[in-house]
Design a protein around this motif. Structure first.
Motif, mmCIF file in Angstrom:
data_model
loop_
_atom_site.group_PDB
_atom_site.id
_atom_site.type_symbol
_atom_site.label_atom_id
_atom_site.label_comp_id
_atom_site.label_asym_id
_atom_site.label_seq_id
_atom_site.Cartn_x
_atom_site.Cartn_y
_atom_site.Cartn_z
ATOM 1 N N ARG A 276 0.849 -1.187 0.000
ATOM 2 C CA ARG A 276 0.000 0.000 0.000
ATOM 3 C C ARG A 276 0.887 1.240 0.000
ATOM 4 N N CYS A 277 0.450 2.243 -0.766
ATOM 5 C CA CYS A 277 1.246 3.462 -0.914
ATOM 6 C C CYS A 277 0.363 4.692 -0.783
ATOM 7 N N LEU A 278 0.904 5.746 -0.238
ATOM 8 C CA LEU A 278 0.193 7.012 -0.191
ATOM 9 C C LEU A 278 0.034 7.553 -1.599
ATOM 10 N N GLU A 279 -1.138 8.102 -1.882
ATOM 11 C CA GLU A 279 -1.361 8.732 -3.183
ATOM 12 C C GLU A 279 -0.583 10.044 -3.231
ATOM 13 N N PRO A 280 0.231 10.248 -4.252
ATOM 14 C CA PRO A 280 0.989 11.502 -4.314
ATOM 15 C C PRO A 280 0.077 12.690 -4.611
ATOM 16 N N ARG A 281 0.298 13.776 -3.903
ATOM 17 C CA ARG A 281 -0.429 15.009 -4.182
ATOM 18 C C ARG A 281 0.348 15.829 -5.200
ATOM 19 N N ALA A 282 -0.323 16.816 -5.788
ATOM 20 C CA ALA A 282 0.320 17.645 -6.808
ATOM 21 C C ALA A 282 1.571 18.299 -6.254
ATOM 22 N N ASN A 283 2.664 18.172 -6.997
ATOM 23 C CA ASN A 283 3.951 18.797 -6.648
ATOM 24 C C ASN A 283 4.511 18.315 -5.311
ATOM 25 N N GLU A 284 4.026 17.177 -4.817
ATOM 26 C CA GLU A 284 4.521 16.655 -3.542
ATOM 27 C C GLU A 284 5.659 15.678 -3.800
ATOM 28 N N ALA A 285 6.782 15.928 -3.138
ATOM 29 C CA ALA A 285 7.945 15.066 -3.322
ATOM 30 C C ALA A 285 7.760 13.759 -2.568
ATOM 31 N N SER A 286 8.417 12.729 -3.040
ATOM 32 C CA SER A 286 8.362 11.437 -2.383
ATOM 33 C C SER A 286 9.140 11.488 -1.064
ATOM 34 N N THR A 287 8.774 10.603 -0.136
ATOM 35 C CA THR A 287 9.523 10.467 1.111
ATOM 36 C C THR A 287 10.049 9.039 1.197
ATOM 37 N N SER A 288 10.757 8.751 2.270
ATOM 38 C CA SER A 288 11.314 7.407 2.435
ATOM 39 C C SER A 288 10.294 6.400 2.946
ATOM 40 N N ALA A 289 9.063 6.843 3.158
ATOM 41 C CA ALA A 289 8.063 5.942 3.739
ATOM 42 C C ALA A 289 6.723 6.034 3.031
ATOM 43 N N ASP A 290 6.725 6.280 1.727
ATOM 44 C CA ASP A 290 5.474 6.385 0.971
ATOM 45 C C ASP A 290 4.744 5.047 0.889
ATOM 46 N N CYS A 291 5.508 3.975 0.789
ATOM 47 C CA CYS A 291 4.918 2.652 0.596
ATOM 48 C C CYS A 291 5.299 1.745 1.764
ATOM 49 N N GLN A 292 4.384 0.850 2.128
ATOM 50 C CA GLN A 292 4.706 -0.083 3.202
ATOM 51 C C GLN A 292 4.097 -1.455 2.928
ATOM 52 N N ARG A 293 4.813 -2.452 3.410
ATOM 53 C CA ARG A 293 4.403 -3.842 3.248
ATOM 54 C C ARG A 293 4.912 -4.608 4.454
ATOM 55 N N ASP A 294 4.197 -5.638 4.870
ATOM 56 C CA ASP A 294 4.707 -6.476 5.949
ATOM 57 C C ASP A 294 4.738 -7.934 5.515
ATOM 58 N N ILE A 295 5.722 -8.635 6.015
ATOM 59 C CA ILE A 295 5.912 -10.052 5.696
ATOM 60 C C ILE A 295 6.234 -10.796 6.987
ATOM 61 N N HIS A 296 5.968 -12.094 7.006
ATOM 62 C CA HIS A 296 6.359 -12.925 8.142
ATOM 63 C C HIS A 296 7.782 -13.420 7.930
ATOM 64 N N LEU B 84 7.682 -5.174 9.062
ATOM 65 C CA LEU B 84 7.024 -4.084 8.344
ATOM 66 C C LEU B 84 8.119 -3.235 7.727
ATOM 67 N N TYR B 85 8.118 -3.125 6.410
ATOM 68 C CA TYR B 85 9.158 -2.291 5.805
ATOM 69 C C TYR B 85 8.546 -1.190 4.948
ATOM 70 N N ARG B 86 9.239 -0.060 4.932
ATOM 71 C CA ARG B 86 8.774 1.142 4.229
ATOM 72 C C ARG B 86 9.832 1.613 3.252
ATOM 73 N N PHE B 87 9.364 2.170 2.141
ATOM 74 C CA PHE B 87 10.297 2.660 1.129
ATOM 75 C C PHE B 87 9.629 3.732 0.286
ATOM 76 N N SER B 88 10.425 4.436 -0.482
ATOM 77 C CA SER B 88 9.925 5.500 -1.347
ATOM 78 C C SER B 88 9.150 4.930 -2.534
ATOM 79 N N ARG B 89 8.087 5.626 -2.944
ATOM 80 C CA ARG B 89 7.344 5.162 -4.119
ATOM 81 C C ARG B 89 8.207 5.221 -5.383
ATOM 82 N N ASN B 90 9.313 5.972 -5.329
ATOM 83 C CA ASN B 90 10.239 5.985 -6.468
ATOM 84 C C ASN B 90 10.843 4.606 -6.706
#
Length: 244
Positions: free
Chosen positions: A188-208, A216-222
């Motif tokens: 799941r990822c945050l929807e980017p807003r107009a002219n909003e730069a990506s961050t290091s935690a836009d997307c997140q996923r968890d695994i066992h 739980l790991y987070r990364f940039s949508r880039n």
């Protein structure tokens, strides 16, 4: 008193600066110089510690016991100073560079301090699992219930799903992909807003992982086009730091 040739008395001429006054001025100058030197040293010390911002390049290993699992992690991958200790813990927060998966060092310090390069880091939170299913397992019973609208293509073979505005996931989008015999990939990822730069935690996923861990790991949508490599790398990283 001295008498001039015309018979008028004049007072003796005293020096403009008395010795006592000169001593006081000298003492003040020395004191100011000492204060300046002290401020310079303390400023340098503060600046160096501010630049570290809680990071450490130490490779001292710590044994961290979470539930049934035993992790051994070097200090420089542990994000918070108060977690850098051998201990029984509820969770540990980790950060590593991408794609090298390295902890903080003098050579890569710019990657940890440059907010304009969010794709340089991946953040992990490792804790004892509280759910029987990880994100892949929650796709059918939970996430599909909040999907809304037509699906669309996502980066590198992913399928994008919009969500109901009334759901707790409003403002986000899900991306999924079938993986043959493996459980489907879900992030799941945050929807980017107009002219909003990506961050290091836009997307997140968890695994066992391990016996009873959730990662739980987070990364940039880039980095979303590299979803497969990231998922494999994160799982491999945790596995390599588990003590049998």
């Amino acid at each position: 008193m001295s008498t001039s040739s015309n018979g008028n008395s004049e007072p003796e001429l005293s020096p403009l600066l008395s010795r006592r006054f000169v001593y006081k001025i000298t003492a003040v100058v020395v004191l100011l110089a000492a204060i300046t030197a002290a401020l310079s040293l303390s400023g340098r010390w503060f600046g160096e510690n501010l630049a570290l911002a809680g990071h450490t390049s130490s490779l001292v290993p710590y044994d961290i016991f979470i539930g049934q699992d035993h992790l051994r992690l070097p200090a420089n991958v542990i994000r918070f100073e108060n977690q850098r200790a051998t201990s029984i813990a509820e969770r540990v927060d980790v950060y590593v560079t991408w794609p090298a998966l390295e902890g903080y060092s003098d050579d890569n310090r710019n990657l940890f301090n440059d907010v304009s390069r969010p794709e340089a880091l991946i953040f992990l939170q490792i804790a004892q699992s509280t759910m029987s299913r990880d994100m892949s397992g929650r796709l059918d019973p939970i996430y599909t219930q909040v999907f809304e609208g037509a699906t669309g293509p996502g980066p590198n073979g992913l399928t994008r799903h919009g969500v109901k505005a009334t759901s707790s996931y409003a403002g986000e989008a899900f991306f999924t992909a079938a993986r043959g015999k493996e459980p489907p990939y879900v992030v799941r990822c945050l929807e980017p807003r107009a002219n909003e730069a990506s961050t290091s935690a836009d997307c997140q996923r968890d695994i066992h992982a391990g016996k009873d861990l959730v990662v739980l790991y987070r990364f940039s949508r880039n980095l979303l086009p590299q979803w497969r490599k990231i998922d494999n790398a994160v799982g491999g990283f945790v596995k390599s730091h588990l003590v049998p």
